[in-house]
Design an enzyme around this catalytic site. Structure first.
Site, PDB file in Angstrom:
ATOM      1  N   GLU A 156      -6.035 -10.374  -2.252  1.00 16.51           N
ATOM      2  CA  GLU A 156      -6.849 -10.265  -1.027  1.00 16.51           C
ATOM      3  C   GLU A 156      -8.335 -10.159  -1.380  1.00 16.51           C
ATOM      4  O   GLU A 156      -9.077  -9.378  -0.786  1.00 16.51           O
ATOM      5  CB  GLU A 156      -6.434  -9.040  -0.209  1.00 16.51           C
ATOM      6  N   GLU A 184       0.802  -1.231   0.000  1.00 18.03           N
ATOM      7  CA  GLU A 184       0.000   0.000   0.000  1.00 18.03           C
ATOM      8  C   GLU A 184       0.835   1.281   0.000  1.00 18.03           C
ATOM      9  O   GLU A 184       0.665   2.138   0.877  1.00 18.03           O
ATOM     10  CB  GLU A 184      -0.987  -0.036   1.183  1.00 18.03           C
ATOM     11  N   ASN A 222       2.158  -4.513  -3.428  1.00 21.19           N
ATOM     12  CA  ASN A 222       0.753  -4.901  -3.295  1.00 21.19           C
ATOM     13  C   ASN A 222      -0.061  -3.671  -2.896  1.00 21.19           C
ATOM     14  O   ASN A 222       0.375  -2.881  -2.067  1.00 21.19           O
ATOM     15  CB  ASN A 222       0.719  -5.949  -2.161  1.00 21.19           C
ATOM     16  N   ASP A 254     -12.085 -10.006  -1.716  1.00 19.79           N
ATOM     17  CA  ASP A 254     -13.372 -10.168  -1.039  1.00 19.79           C
ATOM     18  C   ASP A 254     -14.337  -9.157  -1.632  1.00 19.79           C
ATOM     19  O   ASP A 254     -13.920  -8.137  -2.178  1.00 19.79           O
ATOM     20  CB  ASP A 254     -13.293 -10.106   0.497  1.00 19.79           C
ATOM     21  N   HIS A 281     -10.191  -5.775  -2.787  1.00 21.59           N
ATOM     22  CA  HIS A 281     -11.229  -5.559  -1.764  1.00 21.59           C
ATOM     23  C   HIS A 281     -12.364  -4.773  -2.432  1.00 21.59           C
ATOM     24  O   HIS A 281     -12.325  -3.554  -2.521  1.00 21.59           O
ATOM     25  CB  HIS A 281     -10.664  -4.789  -0.566  1.00 21.59           C
TER      26      HIS A 281
HETATM   27  O1  G3I Z   1      -4.086  -8.760  18.336  1.00 16.84           O
HETATM   28  C1  G3I Z   1      -4.957  -7.763  18.887  1.00 16.84           C
HETATM   29  C2  G3I Z   1      -5.617  -8.260  20.150  1.00 16.84           C
HETATM   30  O2  G3I Z   1      -4.632  -8.493  21.126  1.00 16.84           O
HETATM   31  C3  G3I Z   1      -6.629  -7.210  20.620  1.00 16.84           C
HETATM   32  O3  G3I Z   1      -7.323  -7.711  21.708  1.00 16.84           O
HETATM   33  C4  G3I Z   1      -7.631  -6.903  19.507  1.00 16.84           C
HETATM   34  C5  G3I Z   1      -8.600  -5.789  19.904  1.00 16.84           C
HETATM   35  O4  G3I Z   1      -9.055  -5.078  18.810  1.00 16.84           O
HETATM   36  O5  G3I Z   1      -6.929  -6.464  18.367  1.00 16.84           O
HETATM   37  C6  G3I Z   1      -6.034  -7.444  17.864  1.00 16.84           C
HETATM   38  O6  G3I Z   1      -5.403  -6.907  16.738  1.00 16.84           O
HETATM   39  C7  G3I Z   1      -6.189  -6.865  15.571  1.00 16.84           C
HETATM   40  C8  G3I Z   1      -5.441  -7.596  14.475  1.00 16.84           C
HETATM   41  O7  G3I Z   1      -6.150  -7.487  13.259  1.00 16.84           O
HETATM   42  C9  G3I Z   1      -5.292  -9.087  14.802  1.00 16.84           C
HETATM   43  O8  G3I Z   1      -6.542  -9.699  14.885  1.00 16.84           O
HETATM   44  C10 G3I Z   1      -6.379  -5.405  15.174  1.00 16.84           C
HETATM   45  O9  G3I Z   1      -7.197  -4.739  16.130  1.00 16.84           O
HETATM   46  C11 G3I Z   1      -7.043  -5.328  13.812  1.00 16.84           C
HETATM   47  O10 G3I Z   1      -7.044  -3.976  13.378  1.00 16.84           O
HETATM   48  C12 G3I Z   1      -6.250  -6.145  12.810  1.00 16.84           C
HETATM   49  O11 G3I Z   1      -6.941  -6.079  11.593  1.00 16.84           O
HETATM   50  C13 G3I Z   1      -6.205  -6.526  10.459  1.00 16.84           C
HETATM   51  C14 G3I Z   1      -6.049  -5.377   9.465  1.00 16.84           C
HETATM   52  O12 G3I Z   1      -5.369  -5.856   8.324  1.00 16.84           O
HETATM   53  C15 G3I Z   1      -5.248  -4.227  10.035  1.00 16.84           C
HETATM   54  O13 G3I Z   1      -5.103  -3.241   9.087  1.00 16.84           O
HETATM   55  C16 G3I Z   1      -7.006  -7.632   9.821  1.00 16.84           C
HETATM   56  O14 G3I Z   1      -7.077  -8.740  10.697  1.00 16.84           O
HETATM   57  C17 G3I Z   1      -6.324  -8.038   8.493  1.00 16.84           C
HETATM   58  O15 G3I Z   1      -7.141  -8.964   7.829  1.00 16.84           O
HETATM   59  C18 G3I Z   1      -6.156  -6.790   7.640  1.00 16.84           C
HETATM   60  O16 G3I Z   1      -5.547  -7.140   6.441  1.00 16.84           O
HETATM   61  C19 G3I Z   1      -5.273  -6.073   5.535  1.00 16.84           C
HETATM   62  C20 G3I Z   1      -4.051  -6.458   4.748  1.00 16.84           C
HETATM   63  O17 G3I Z   1      -2.985  -6.730   5.631  1.00 16.84           O
HETATM   64  C21 G3I Z   1      -3.660  -5.364   3.780  1.00 16.84           C
HETATM   65  N1  G3I Z   1      -4.755  -5.015   2.918  1.00 16.84           N
HETATM   66  C22 G3I Z   1      -6.010  -4.710   3.601  1.00 16.84           C
HETATM   67  C23 G3I Z   1      -6.420  -5.831   4.540  1.00 16.84           C
HETATM   68  C24 G3I Z   1      -7.737  -5.551   5.186  1.00 16.84           C
HETATM   69  O18 G3I Z   1      -7.688  -4.453   6.032  1.00 16.84           O
END
Ligand code: G3I
Length: 460
Positions: free
Chosen positions: A265, A159, A200, A267, A236
């Protein structure tokens, strides 16, 4: 397996008939999976996954069966791998790589340099350029070296652009200018020469300002001899914004620069609730994107950003939207799944997981705020089931508070019950009854769909 006698002619002697040859044939010919269909076209079909999901047995079974590539959704990001300066942690990434290896799946590494999920020691460190460059190079080198030989692609830079095609003002860009991209790619190549190196981004799927910017970047990196092997198009998409235009032409113009391309990615979200019209449009889009990839010889594969609505990132980030993936929250295939199979050249019948089951759900007793439920699971197939996990969703706000004869867990409305140690084997025709106490308010409506190890069960 069912044993079928070979057709025997009447002229055979009685002795020969007694000694008739039996050949084992599968009860149903297994349909190829998405991964197998893609492989037949020289591609992969992958899914993202994340560590907390790996304790969900039915989920893991379908992940392992249906897909031939995995992308860790979070496990290899900077906040997971180098949360403090110089302190690297690979446990989560290693867990996913080990699963992929066990399943014979390829791994897309995601991601080495990204503005998000970047620990504050990097983003707020106030480092001068030379020091930040060395921090970046050290991170890329250490992570890519750790996974050397185990990762097929690396999303080296994720990004880098704003939607208008200008460079995103990350700490890397604001301190180092666009040279951080070439530095990251060179460090990754040196650390793992066998991995294909990708940039990406999202909203680059069709032709527009942002994909033009990516195109110009890749062209310029190629002309400078910077190692770049591929471009990832995240995909996305959202029904309410329309299918991006000219996806195939866009993929093709990048391929013509001499790089591979991949949908990384995918969806396709919608404003909830889902209905049959939206699900059918979604299915058509999954098909269109898949066909666009197949039409470009350098489009090497497609990854969905997890495969089930149960674990999608979307409802958390876009409240009121979701239902974006080819499997629903109960791990049942949606119209999008059938459309993907057809687009990949297969039939529409889901692969037979070799399992057939019947479920009977009963409310045994009920009071104002609670009830006791019992579920009888019967193996109606011809082979024993060794280890099972039952999945269903409550239609209302029911919450399991206690359960017996299985390991019960609940996330939102989705309930999973894994066999106890003593009832994991269900011989053909055998049943087991498990039970639970739950809270509820309002009408205690009964669940209407059940799956066992990812295969749908009949009700009875
Ligand atoms: O690990 C913590 C946990 O300890 C805490 O309790 C919880 C509370 O919110 O958060 C957890 O972290 C989360 C993390 O995922 C792991 O589950 C974050 O809040 C959450 O923001 C994070 O989201 C990820 C997101 O990227 C962040 O930008 C998504 O799972 C993940 O699927 C998403 O993937 C991104 C790609 O990397 C790049 N392209 C876009 C895509 C979708 O946003």
């Amino acid at each position: 397996m069912t044993l079928l006698p070979l057709a025997l002619g009447s002229r055979l002697s009685a002795a020969l008939i007694v000694a008739a040859v039996f050949v084992p044939v599968p009860a149903h010919a297994a349909e190829p999976t998405l991964g197998e269909l893609a492989a037949a076209k020289g591609r992969y079909f992958g899914s993202a996954t994340d560590n907390p999901e790996l304790s969900d047995a039915p989920y893991v079974a379908t992940l392992g069966r249906e897909f031939n590539a995995i992308t860790p959704g979070n496990a290899m990001k900077w906040d997971a791998t180098e949360p403090q300066r110089g302190q690297f942690s690979f446990a989560k990434g290693d867990e996913i790589v080990a699963l992929a290896q066990k399943n014979g799946q390829k791994v897309r590494g995601h991601t080495l340099v990204w503005h998000s999920q970047l620990p504050s020691w990097v983003s707020n460190g106030g480092f001068p350029a030379a020091e930040l460059r060395s921090i970046l190079q050290n991170h890329v080198t250490t992570v890519a070296s750790h996974y050397k030989g185990q990762v097929m692609h690396w999303d080296v830079v994720n990004e880098p652009f704003n939607d208008d095609g200008t460079f995103r003002d990350s700490v890397f860009y604001s301190t180092l200018g666009q040279s951080y991209i070439a530095d990251a790619l060179r460090a990754a190549r040196a650390a793992d020469p066998g991995a294909k190196l990708y940039i990406n981004d999202y909203n680059t799927d069709g032709i527009g300002a942002k994909s033009d910017a990516m195109y110009n970047l890749v062209k310029s990196l190629k002309s400078q001899g910077v190692p770049i092997d591929g471009v990832g198009f995240q995909g996305h998409l959202a029904l309410q914004y329309g299918l991006p235009s000219q996806v195939q032409q866009n993929l093709q113009r990048f391929a013509d620069l001499g790089v591979d391309v991949a949908i990384t990615e995918l969806d396709i979200r919608m404003v909830l609730p889902a209905d049959s019209a939206k699900l059918s449009t979604q299915a058509a889009w999954y098909s269109d994107v898949t066909k666009a990839c197949l039409a470009v010889s350098r489009c090497v594969g497609i990854t969905v950003w997890d495969y089930t609505d149960k674990y999608s990132w979307i409802p958390g980030v876009f409240p009121g939207q979701g239902a974006a993936l080819p499997y629903d929250e109960n791990l049942a295939p949606k119209p999008a799944y059938a459309a993907l199979r057809t687009a990949l050249g297969g039939g529409t019948t889901p692969p037979d997981p070799g399992l057939s089951c019947k479920v009977s759900y009963k409310v045994v007793s009920q009071w104002n705020t609670g009830f006791t439920g019992s579920v009888t699971v019967t193996n109606t197939g011809s082979a024993a089931i060794n280890g099972w996990s039952l999945a269903f969703s409550f239609p209302g706000d029911q919450k399991v508070t206690q359960g017996w004869s299985a390991e019960w867990s609940q996330t939102g409305a989705a309930v999973a019950a894994k066999n106890a140690s003593w009832n994991g084997t269900l011989a053909a025709g055998a049943s087991t009854t498990i039970g639970f106490n739950a809270t509820h308010s309002g009408i205690n409506a009964v669940p209407t769909a059940f799956s066992l190890n990812g295969g749908n069960c009949s009700l009875g």
